[in-house]
Design an enzyme around this catalytic site. Structure first.
Site, PDB file in Angstrom:
ATOM      1  N   GLU A 238      30.498  49.522  28.477  1.00 47.12           N
ATOM      2  CA  GLU A 238      29.117  49.198  28.139  1.00 47.12           C
ATOM      3  C   GLU A 238      29.005  47.674  28.117  1.00 47.12           C
ATOM      4  O   GLU A 238      29.799  47.016  27.440  1.00 47.12           O
ATOM      5  CB  GLU A 238      28.733  49.779  26.779  1.00 47.12           C
ATOM      6  CG  GLU A 238      27.289  49.544  26.412  1.00 47.12           C
ATOM      7  CD  GLU A 238      26.909  50.118  25.056  1.00 47.12           C
ATOM      8  OE1 GLU A 238      25.767  49.878  24.620  1.00 47.12           O
ATOM      9  OE2 GLU A 238      27.755  50.783  24.432  1.00 47.12           O
TER      10      GLU A 238
ATOM     11  N   LYS B 217      34.032  45.420  19.179  1.00 46.73           N
ATOM     12  CA  LYS B 217      33.169  44.448  19.852  1.00 46.73           C
ATOM     13  C   LYS B 217      32.095  43.911  18.910  1.00 46.73           C
ATOM     14  O   LYS B 217      31.719  42.738  19.000  1.00 46.73           O
ATOM     15  CB  LYS B 217      32.527  45.084  21.093  1.00 46.73           C
ATOM     16  CG  LYS B 217      33.446  45.127  22.293  1.00 46.73           C
ATOM     17  CD  LYS B 217      32.701  45.391  23.588  1.00 46.73           C
ATOM     18  CE  LYS B 217      32.244  46.813  23.701  1.00 46.73           C
ATOM     19  NZ  LYS B 217      31.658  47.110  25.030  1.00 46.73           N
TER      20      LYS B 217
ATOM     21  N   ARG C 116      44.094  55.284  21.807  1.00 44.85           N
ATOM     22  CA  ARG C 116      43.691  53.921  22.124  1.00 44.85           C
ATOM     23  C   ARG C 116      44.762  52.930  21.690  1.00 44.85           C
ATOM     24  O   ARG C 116      45.648  53.249  20.896  1.00 44.85           O
ATOM     25  CB  ARG C 116      42.364  53.577  21.441  1.00 44.85           C
ATOM     26  CG  ARG C 116      42.417  53.575  19.930  1.00 44.85           C
ATOM     27  CD  ARG C 116      41.074  53.214  19.330  1.00 44.85           C
ATOM     28  NE  ARG C 116      40.711  51.852  19.646  1.00 44.85           N
ATOM     29  CZ  ARG C 116      39.484  51.350  19.488  1.00 44.85           C
ATOM     30  NH1 ARG C 116      38.504  52.127  19.049  1.00 44.85           N
ATOM     31  NH2 ARG C 116      39.231  50.097  19.763  1.00 44.85           N
TER      32      ARG C 116
END
Length: 551
Positions: free
Chosen positions: A34, A270, A260
């Site tokens: 994104e 982020k 992850r």
């Protein structure tokens, strides 16, 4: 497949089985960031995995931007992501793809869900929707608008699209199961009104699809065969599959989740990284202390070391925390093997060689790398006046050779790739600070054993005082003082390391570094690994970032 290419993780095993059974003809993966921030080291693992799987199985990997939220997205992030993926060495073939490329098709599929009685326009506000959704222990209850006629929902959806409805007044929701134990399945929102210009489509749309609605359909349009994502999306997979099974898609992708990458002393949210930037705690997204790919690149970390590190990590179905020292090992290993050698004096102390001719200069030759013949040798100007590091001299002549292997009065050291010298006299200013050493050199000792009776304590680095270059060094440490900065009750801001950056000015470097360029890497002998800083260096001003210290 060769022995090296045999499956080693569960995703490789799945792909191998799909190919052997004929369920898949060609492997297609994707990396779908994104564009609401810069990529970080956690993304690097996903990039390496998705592009690596496509490469291993002779398929393709798409770079696709999931740009469904114009409120937080920007073309700056798009360009930064493209640069980062290319820098890592991956190619997606053709142009990058965007969710916004498919807005028209996604809207048509939303209309079809309404027509099939599987979606409806809801007028509950956000607070009411939370109340109706229920909790992990209590089932939700149906919206009063759930049985709204399809024709009316289609009409309202069109009004939402053209901007006739206020933000927050309505949403389009999928009609699934308000009693599902998976809250994601409790009539999730699939379209919201956002009267915000989009970085690619401008004012064309007033509604935007939710990520969960768009993601699987984008995969289907692109023919993605294996949609690989991190574990936090595992609970979203039933919704992903509900959409793909309830729409006439050109293909049916499958989602698989893996653990992850979490590094200690590092933060990869982020939103929180953006806070560090916005509040001025760091020098932008590419600050060399940041875990962003652009920050690592600016610091001097190589793409090869990032890839080697990511390839070393387990691809498993559980999350874990990796010690940052493991990442540092790969950085150091790559630079040790590939960085050119150079000398830089961080804390200069002048020495004058009393027996060396005043106007003479020799060009001594030093290897570019101790084990790499392909890296060119260096020419080192040798003059009467030199600089050594102040820490390489001690007035205490009682120090043993074992304890202090550097220069003391009356004894010898070898200058790296140069002569053996002896310290003869100390000069001090009025405050008692040492300002200069008077030394003598031993002729004929470049690359040769010294005469009998001359026994150097050790080897130190140096540069010519009259033929060297000035530079500043930015020396970085961990950005946070604790291993888990965003855990616990305290704000992660409270754990920022006040000593994460030390600037050392007026260092003296060997003359050859005057032509150093961004992208070159150097081992400053006995000091660490350094690279030109892309932001602070300019014509006539050399600034090096310390990538990592020596072992």
């Amino acid at each position: 497949m060769t022995d090296i290419e045999k499956p080693t993780n569960f995703i490789q095993q799945i792909i191998t089985a799909d190919l052997e059974a004929g369920r898949v003809k060609e492997v297609v993966t994707r990396f779908p960031p994104e564009p609401n921030g810069y990529l970080h080291i956690g993304h690097a693992k996903s990039i390496c995995l998705n592009f690596g799987l496509a490469e291993q199985f002779g398929g393709t990997c798409n770079l696709r931007f999931d740009d469904t939220n114009p409120e937080k997205e920007d073309d700056e992030y798009v360009q930064a992501i493209i640069e980062d993926v290319r820098w890592l060495g991956f190619d997606w073939g053709g142009e990058p793809r965007f969710a916004s490329d498919y807005f028209g098709q996604l809207y048509s599929w939303a209309q079809q869900l309404i027509s099939d009685g599987k979606a409806y326009i809801c007028e509950l506000n956000a607070e009411q929707m939370r109340e109706y959704r229920g909790t992990l222990t209590e089932v939700g209850k149906n919206s009063p608008y759930r049985e709204r006629p399809a024709a009316k929902s289609l009409e309202l959806l069109e009004q939402m699209k053209v901007g006739a409805i206020d933000e927050g007044a309505m949403t389009l929701r999928a009609k699934i199961d308000m009693s599902s134990p998976n809250i994601n399945m409790r009539d999730p929102v699939i379209y919201r009104i956002k009267k915000i210009p989009h970085h690619r489509t401008g004012d064309e749309w007033n509604i935007y699809p939710a990520y969960d609605f768009a993601h699987g359909q984008e995969d289907a349009i692109e023919g993605v065969t294996h949609s690989v994502c991190t574990l936090e999306f595992a609970a979203n997979r039933p919704l992903y599959e509900w959409f793909t099974s309830n729409l006439p898609l050109p293909s049916i992708p499958r989602q698989y989740e893996f653990g992850r990458l979490n590094l200690n002393y590092t933060m990869t949210s982020k939103r929180k990284l953006k806070q560090l930037v916005d509040e001025g705690h760091v020098d932008g997204w590419n600050d060399p202390r940041m875990p962003t790919i652009s920050g690592l690149r600016r610091r001097g970390v190589t793409a090869a070391s990032v890839r080697e590190f990511c390839d070393s990590l387990a691809v498993a179905k559980t999350d874990g925390i990796v010690d940052v020292a493991q990442f540092e090992h790969f950085i150091r290993e790559d630079l040790n093997n590939n960085a050119s050698r150079a000398m830089c004096v961080l804390n200069p102390l002048k020495i004058t060689l009393s027996n060396y001719p005043k106007d003479q200069q020799e060009l001594l030759v030093a290897p570019g790398h101790p084990n790499r013949d392909d890296l060119p040798s260096r020419e080192l100007p040798f003059t009467r006046e030199l600089y050594i590091d102040r820490n390489d001299f001690n007035e205490d002549t009682t120090l043993s050779r074992k304890k202090f292997k550097r220069l003391v009065i009356g004894e010898y050291v070898r200058l790296r790739s140069g002569y053996v010298i002896r310290a003869d006299e100390v000069l001090k200013d009025a405050t008692g600070e040492i300002i200069e050493l008077i030394c003598s050199y031993i002729p004929g000792t470049v690359g040769q054993d010294p005469p009998e009776g001359v026994r150097p304590r050790g080897v130190i680095h140096w540069v010519s005082a009259t033929n060297s270059v000035d530079c500043d060094l930015y020396c970085y440490e961990k950005l946070f003082t604790v291993a888990a900065p965003d855990a616990g009750e305290e704000s992660f801001i409270d754990h920022l390391n006040p000593d994460s950056l030390q600037i050392i000015k007026q260092c003296k470097a060997e003359l050859g570094l005057a032509g150093a360029e961004v992208g070159q890497h150097f081992q400053f002998e006995r000091e660490g690994y350094y690279a030109i800083d892309a932001k602070h260096s300019s014509a006539g001003k050399l600034v090096f970032n310390r990538t990592i210290a020596l072992r």
